[in-house]
Design a protein around this motif. Structure first.
Motif, PDB file in Angstrom:
ATOM      1  N   ASP A   1       0.830  -1.210   0.000  1.00  0.00           N
ATOM      2  CA  ASP A   1       0.000   0.000   0.000  1.00  0.00           C
ATOM      3  C   ASP A   1       0.863   1.259   0.000  1.00  0.00           C
ATOM      4  OD1 ASP A   1      -2.423  -1.297  -0.022  1.00  0.00           O
ATOM      5  OD2 ASP A   1      -2.563  -1.418   2.164  1.00  0.00           O
ATOM      6  N   ARG A   2       1.990   1.221   0.724  1.00  0.00           N
ATOM      7  CA  ARG A   2       2.793   2.445   0.828  1.00  0.00           C
ATOM      8  C   ARG A   2       3.465   2.787  -0.494  1.00  0.00           C
ATOM      9  NH1 ARG A   2       8.246   1.384   4.382  1.00  0.00           N
ATOM     10  NH2 ARG A   2       9.058  -0.403   3.217  1.00  0.00           N
ATOM     11  N   ILE A   3       3.851   1.772  -1.296  1.00  0.00           N
ATOM     12  CA  ILE A   3       4.407   2.043  -2.615  1.00  0.00           C
ATOM     13  C   ILE A   3       3.344   2.649  -3.511  1.00  0.00           C
ATOM     14  CG2 ILE A   3       5.257   0.961  -4.740  1.00  0.00           C
ATOM     15  CD1 ILE A   3       6.787  -1.024  -3.003  1.00  0.00           C
ATOM     16  N   THR A   4       2.153   2.037  -3.525  1.00  0.00           N
ATOM     17  CA  THR A   4       1.061   2.543  -4.355  1.00  0.00           C
ATOM     18  C   THR A   4       0.658   3.937  -3.924  1.00  0.00           C
ATOM     19  OG1 THR A   4       0.270   0.260  -4.496  1.00  0.00           O
ATOM     20  CG2 THR A   4      -1.203   1.974  -5.298  1.00  0.00           C
ATOM     21  N   SER A   5       0.670   4.196  -2.633  1.00  0.00           N
ATOM     22  CA  SER A   5       0.308   5.515  -2.121  1.00  0.00           C
ATOM     23  C   SER A   5       1.286   6.587  -2.594  1.00  0.00           C
ATOM     24  CB  SER A   5       0.267   5.487  -0.589  1.00  0.00           C
ATOM     25  OG  SER A   5       0.020   6.786  -0.075  1.00  0.00           O
ATOM     26  N   ARG A   6       2.578   6.271  -2.565  1.00  0.00           N
ATOM     27  CA  ARG A   6       3.589   7.247  -3.008  1.00  0.00           C
ATOM     28  C   ARG A   6       3.433   7.533  -4.501  1.00  0.00           C
ATOM     29  NH1 ARG A   6       5.488  10.574   0.190  1.00  0.00           N
ATOM     30  NH2 ARG A   6       7.709  10.567  -0.299  1.00  0.00           N
ATOM     31  N   ILE A   7       3.140   6.483  -5.276  1.00  0.00           N
ATOM     32  CA  ILE A   7       2.960   6.668  -6.719  1.00  0.00           C
ATOM     33  C   ILE A   7       1.721   7.511  -6.997  1.00  0.00           C
ATOM     34  CG2 ILE A   7       2.393   5.469  -8.870  1.00  0.00           C
ATOM     35  CD1 ILE A   7       4.210   3.183  -7.945  1.00  0.00           C
ATOM     36  N   MET A   8       0.616   7.189  -6.339  1.00  0.00           N
ATOM     37  CA  MET A   8      -0.624   7.932  -6.568  1.00  0.00           C
ATOM     38  C   MET A   8      -0.498   9.392  -6.153  1.00  0.00           C
ATOM     39  SD  MET A   8      -3.514   5.121  -5.423  1.00  0.00           S
ATOM     40  CE  MET A   8      -4.879   6.224  -5.830  1.00  0.00           C
ATOM     41  N   SER A   9       0.313   9.656  -5.131  1.00  0.00           N
ATOM     42  CA  SER A   9       0.457  11.018  -4.615  1.00  0.00           C
ATOM     43  C   SER A   9       1.394  11.877  -5.454  1.00  0.00           C
ATOM     44  CB  SER A   9       0.974  10.989  -3.172  1.00  0.00           C
ATOM     45  OG  SER A   9       0.086  10.278  -2.339  1.00  0.00           O
ATOM     46  N   HIS A  10       2.390  11.248  -6.109  1.00  0.00           N
ATOM     47  CA  HIS A  10       3.455  12.026  -6.739  1.00  0.00           C
ATOM     48  C   HIS A  10       3.632  11.770  -8.234  1.00  0.00           C
ATOM     49  CE1 HIS A  10       5.064  13.654  -2.941  1.00  0.00           C
ATOM     50  NE2 HIS A  10       4.705  12.493  -2.419  1.00  0.00           N
ATOM     51  N   TYR A  11       2.866  10.856  -8.814  1.00  0.00           N
ATOM     52  CA  TYR A  11       3.029  10.524 -10.233  1.00  0.00           C
ATOM     53  C   TYR A  11       1.798  10.933 -11.032  1.00  0.00           C
ATOM     54  CZ  TYR A  11       7.176   7.581  -9.428  1.00  0.00           C
ATOM     55  OH  TYR A  11       8.425   7.120  -9.109  1.00  0.00           O
ATOM     56  N   MET A  12       2.036  11.359 -12.270  1.00  0.00           N
ATOM     57  CA  MET A  12       0.956  11.526 -13.221  1.00  0.00           C
ATOM     58  C   MET A  12       0.701  10.159 -13.849  1.00  0.00           C
ATOM     59  SD  MET A  12       0.651  14.082 -16.533  1.00  0.00           S
ATOM     60  CE  MET A  12       2.259  13.626 -17.208  1.00  0.00           C
TER      61      MET A  12
END
Length: 331
Positions: free
Chosen positions: A301-312
Motif C-alpha cells: 500500500d505504501r508504494i502505491t500511495s507514493r505513486i498515486m500522490s506524486h506521479y501523473m
C-alpha cells in the motif's frame, strides 16, 4: 551498467584532450593580447619575477615578504585589467576556459566523479546497450497514429483510441519540454503492446537532447543492480557508482515493472528507490502491465500511495500495436 577498463580509459583520454585543447586555446589568446598590448606581457613578467623573489625572501626568513607581495601583485593585476579593458578584451580573456568549470575538465570533483563524467558514462552505456539506436527509431518524430482506431469510443473515456492517444502524446511532449518545472514523474499502465515503452523512449530522447541525465533500466536489471550493491562480497566501484546514480540522476526510467521476480527485498528496494527520488526531487518514469490494484497487491500500500500522490498516471488502451503491424504487413 559498469564501464570496462577500456571504456573508462577512453573517457579519461577525452578529458586529457580537453585539457590540452584548453591550454592551447589559452596560449593563443594570451599571445593575441601580448601582440596587441605589449605592456601586459611586461606586467606578467614582472608578476612572475616578484613571485620568485618573494619565495626566496620567505626562505631567507623575511616574514613580511608574503604580505608585501600580495599588495604589490594586487596593484599589478589591477593595471593589467585596466589595460585589457582599454584594448577591448574581457577581463577573463587570458584565463583558462573549461568545458566543465566544476571539475576543470579532470572528471573528478571533490574526490568523486563529476556530473560531466556521469554524462559521458551514460552516453557510453547507451551505446553499449544499443539504446541510442532505439531512440533514433522510437521518438516523437517517428510516432505514428496509423494503428489507433478512430471509430469506437473507449468505455468510460468518451473518446476514440486515436483522439485519446493524440491527447496522451501531447501530455508527454509537454512533460518532456517542461521537465522538471511541469512535473517529474509518470506512471504508464496498460496491457502489452499499447505503446508504453515507445512513449517512454520518446520522452527519454527529448530529455537526453536537452542534456538531462537519463538512466533506462528494465525492472529486472534495476533489482539486479540493487542486489549486487547490497549483497556483493567485494566492493565494486562501478556498481556503487551505478547505484548512486540511480538515486541521483535527473530521470530514471523503470520499464516493465512487475515482470521481475518479486519478493520482500524487491518490494523494500522499490519503495526506497521511489521514496528517495521523490525526496531528492528527481524524476522517475515507470511503465507496467499492472493496474493500480494489481500494483498494490504485488508490492504494498505504501508504494502505491507514493505513486498515486506524486506521479501523473497515464493509462493506455487498445490492442497490441505490434500484432497490428504484423497483420498489416501480411495483408
Amino acid at each position: 551498467m559498469a564501464l570496462s577498463n577500456s571504456q573508462y580509459n577512453a573517457v579519461m583520454r577525452e578529458y586529457e584532450r580537453q585539457q590540452i585543447a584548453g591550454r592551447h586555446d589559452r596560449e593563443r589568446r594570451v599571445n593575441e593580447v601580448y601582440a596587441k598590448v605589449p605592456q601586459i606581457e611586461e606586467l606578467d613578467k614582472t608578476i612572475s619575477t616578484r613571485a620568485a623573489d618573494c619565495a626566496r625572501r620567505v626562505l631567507d626568513g623575511d616574514t613580511g615578504a608574503r604580505l608585501r607581495l600580495k599588495e604589490e601583485l594586487a596593484d599589478l593585476r589591477e593595471q593589467k585589467l585596466l589595460l585589457l579593458k582599454a584594448a577591448g578584451f574581457p577581463e577573463d580573456y587570458m584565463e583558462m576556459r573549461y568545458r566543465c568549470p566544476d571539475c576543470r575538465d579532470t572528471g573528478y570533483c571533490g574526490g568523486r566523479r563529476c556530473h560531466c563524467f556521469e554524462r559521458a558514462r551514460i552516453r557510453i552505456l547507451y551505446a553499449q546497450s544499443n539504446i541510442q539506436d532505439v531512440l533514433m527509431r522510437e521518438n516523437f518524430d517517428t510516432f505514428s497514429y496509423a494503428y489507433f482506431d478512430d471509430r469506437k469510443t473507449l468505455p468510460g473515456i468518451g473518446m476514440t483510441e486515436l483522439a485519446y492517444m493524440k491527447l496522451v502524446v501531447k501530455r508527454c511532449r509537454d512533460f518532456a519540454l517542461g521537465f522538471p518545472a511541469q512535473g517529474r514523474n509518470i506512471l504508464f499502465t496498460g496491457s502489452t503492446g499499447v505503446g508504453k515503452t515507445f512513449l517512454t523512449n520518446c520522452i527519454a530522447k527529448e530529455l537526453i537532447d536537452r542534456y538531462v541525465s537519463v538512466i533506462y533500466l528494465s525492472s529486472h536489471d534495476l533489482f539486479e543492480i540493487f542486489s549486487r550493491y547490497r549483497f556483493s562480497r567485494e566492493a565494486e566501484e562501478d556498481v556503487e557508482e551505478t547505484y548512486r546514480h540511480i538515486l541521483e540522476c535527473e530521470m530514471l526510467i523503470i520499464d516493465d515493472l512487475g515482470t521481475e521476480v518479486n519478493n520482500t527485498f524487491v518490494s523494500s528496494q522499490l519503495f526506497y528507490c521511489i521514496n528517495e527520488r521523490i525526496n531528492r526531487e528527481k524524476g522517475t518514469i515507470i511503465s507496467t502491465n499492472l493496474s493500480m490494484d494489481m500494483l498494490r497487491d504485488t508490492y504494498s500500500d505504501r508504494i502505491t500511495s507514493r505513486i498515486m500522490s506524486h506521479y501523473m498516471t497515464i493509462p493506455l488502451y487498445g490492442g497490441d500495436i505490434r500484432m497490428k503491424k504484423r497483420q498489416t504487413s501480411r495483408d
